[in-house]
Design an enzyme around this catalytic site. Structure first.
Site, PDB file in Angstrom:
ATOM      1  N   THR A  40       0.836  -1.212   0.000  1.00 13.72           N
ATOM      2  CA  THR A  40       0.000   0.000   0.000  1.00 13.72           C
ATOM      3  C   THR A  40       0.865   1.254   0.000  1.00 13.72           C
ATOM      4  O   THR A  40       0.390   2.337  -0.331  1.00 13.72           O
ATOM      5  CB  THR A  40      -0.899   0.044   1.254  1.00 13.72           C
ATOM      6  OG1 THR A  40      -0.077  -0.177   2.396  1.00 13.72           O
ATOM      7  CG2 THR A  40      -1.990  -1.008   1.205  1.00 13.72           C
ATOM      8  N   SER A  72      31.937  -6.049   6.006  1.00 13.27           N
ATOM      9  CA  SER A  72      30.803  -6.690   6.679  1.00 13.27           C
ATOM     10  C   SER A  72      31.248  -7.982   7.351  1.00 13.27           C
ATOM     11  O   SER A  72      31.828  -8.857   6.706  1.00 13.27           O
ATOM     12  CB  SER A  72      29.699  -7.006   5.665  1.00 13.27           C
ATOM     13  OG  SER A  72      28.736  -7.867   6.259  1.00 13.27           O
ATOM     14  N   GLY A 132      13.084 -10.334   4.181  1.00 11.61           N
ATOM     15  CA  GLY A 132      11.982  -9.389   4.083  1.00 11.61           C
ATOM     16  C   GLY A 132      11.773  -8.611   5.371  1.00 11.61           C
ATOM     17  O   GLY A 132      10.725  -8.012   5.578  1.00 11.61           O
ATOM     18  N   ASP A 180       9.572   0.948   4.711  1.00 12.41           N
ATOM     19  CA  ASP A 180      10.674   0.268   5.394  1.00 12.41           C
ATOM     20  C   ASP A 180      11.604   1.261   6.075  1.00 12.41           C
ATOM     21  O   ASP A 180      11.914   1.146   7.262  1.00 12.41           O
ATOM     22  CB  ASP A 180      11.469  -0.587   4.401  1.00 12.41           C
ATOM     23  CG  ASP A 180      10.631  -1.721   3.834  1.00 12.41           C
ATOM     24  OD1 ASP A 180       9.499  -1.906   4.304  1.00 12.41           O
ATOM     25  OD2 ASP A 180      11.114  -2.411   2.919  1.00 12.41           O
TER      26      ASP A 180
END
Length: 393
Positions: A40, A72, A132, A180
């Site tokens: 959305t 990393s 995710g 996000d």
């Protein structure tokens, strides 16, 4: 809730890789899970995410030259990646994960905030990769937060979210919405964020789960969001919007009520496009209702709306896949599961479930066994807590 072992590991790693530095500081930015309101955020609708206590730890210090170096702990084989601020910053395959922090530096420069010197940075995340749960947004906000701290740039946390989104859209080529980065940058402990993505107005909503927990289940199927699938759905929604705008005065699909959509959906003659637009409209209304029922203490209704959300993402938006469907559908069968749905972009990644305390063991065991039987490899389960936004640690 900072993990002191992660903090120590990222600082130790900095010293090991770059040598001792008195000026090194440690930082943290969370991951996020979205409780409801999926796909959305680029349709001008509402979302309801929360920041998590897992995320990305960073250690960084300024340099005296124009070099930027990245390392990393999660990808030791990749080694140290070096770039020079005097060269034009461009995304490249060789840069791998470093494209995310480079994109943020690039986006800062686009806003007129140029780095007067380089820096060294080490990151160490405990968000499962490709799950995710927004490891990329976490890394973007972490980088922006570090730049603000090291160089004294005058930007708010909300700016950091917008810069992160801009860099992901324009440097990394993933046409993501704002959710996000906003959830990561603006997180608040024990609260989810009810965000209207049309104008970035938001309110914090306390999450009181008396006798229940949020459980994230990872399909362990890797997904890559820059995949054409995500961008294709976005452009189909944009096309649907432009068709509807010929008749209706709307800025986004999120402006439509269910009644308005039903009265005008005939304008969308492509059945697939109609389904995609339907999801955007109905999911937005579900999210608005979900926050209301949560405030009223009706957690059972919240759970029903989570299920409807998943079914719409499966049947209308077509972003779930057999792995996510198996996790959600098996969860719905378990007594004590209040709600369960896929979360994030889809095509893999995770489900989020609200599970009563006494049902958690049975939930993990039964859903885990049935998933393994059907899919052929294991799912991983995490009991997560709602955390705050980025910080110096």
């Amino acid at each position: 809730m900072i993990d002191q072992e992660m903090k120590k590991a990222v600082l130790d790693s900095f010293e090991k890789v770059y040598g001792k530095n008195e000026n090194v500081k440690a930082y943290f930015a969370p991951g996020r899970v979205n409780l409801i309101g999926e796909h959305t955020d680029y349709n001008g609708g509402h979302v309801f995410p929360c920041a998590l206590t897992i995320g990305t730890y960073g250690a960084a210090a300024k340099r005296n030259d124009k070099k930027v170096r990245f390392y990393s702990v999660n990808q030791e084989k990749f080694g140290v990646y070096e770039a020079n601020l005097e060269d034009a910053l461009n995304p490249s395959e060789a840069a791998g994960w470093v494209n995310y922090p480079l994109g943020v530096i690039w986006a800062f420069e686009k806003r007129g905030m140029k780095l007067d010197a380089g820096f060294d940075m080490v990151i160490y995340g405990n968000i499962p990769n490709g799950s995710g749960l927004s490891s990329s947004a976490s890394l973007e906000v972490l980088t922006g937060f570090i730049l603000r701290d090291l160089y004294g740039f005058d930007v708010t946390n909300q700016d950091l979210a917008l810069i992160g989104q801009y860099s992901e859209n324009n440097f990394n080529g993933c046409n993501c919405g704002i959710m996000d980065q906003f959830a990561v940058a603006m997180g608040k402990e024990n609260n989810a964020i009810f965000l209207d993505t049309a104008d970035l107005s938001f309110e914090y909503a306390p999450i009181k789960l008396d006798g229940a927990k949020i459980i994230v289940a990872n399909t362990n199927k890797k997904h890559k969001l820059t995949d054409s699938q995500y961008n294709a759905r976005r452009s189909m929604c944009e096309e649907a919007l432009s068709i509807l705008q010929k008749k209706l005065d709307i800025k986004g699909l999120g402006d439509l009520s269910i009644e308005e959509f039903e009265a005008n959906k005939g304008l969308l003659t492509d059945p697939d496009m109609q389904k995609k637009a339907k999801h955007a409209v109905y999911e937005n209304q579900r999210t608005i209702e979900a926050v209301k029922v949560l405030k009223d203490g009706d957690i059972a209704r919240f759970g029903e709306l989570m299920r409807q959300s998943h079914e719409s993402l499966r049947d209308d938006y077509d972003v779930t896949g057999v792995e996510l469907d198996t996790l959600a559908e098996e969860a719905w069968k378990i007594p004590g599961v209040i709600g369960s749905r896929m979360t994030g972009g889809g095509f893999g990644g995770c489900t989020v479930s609200i599970v009563k305390d006494e049902a958690i063991e049975n939930f993990k065991k039964t859903v885990g066994e049935n998933y393994l039987k059907k899919i052929g490899y294991e799912a991983t389960f995490y009991t997560v807590e709602i955390g705050a936004g980025p910080e110096v640690i």
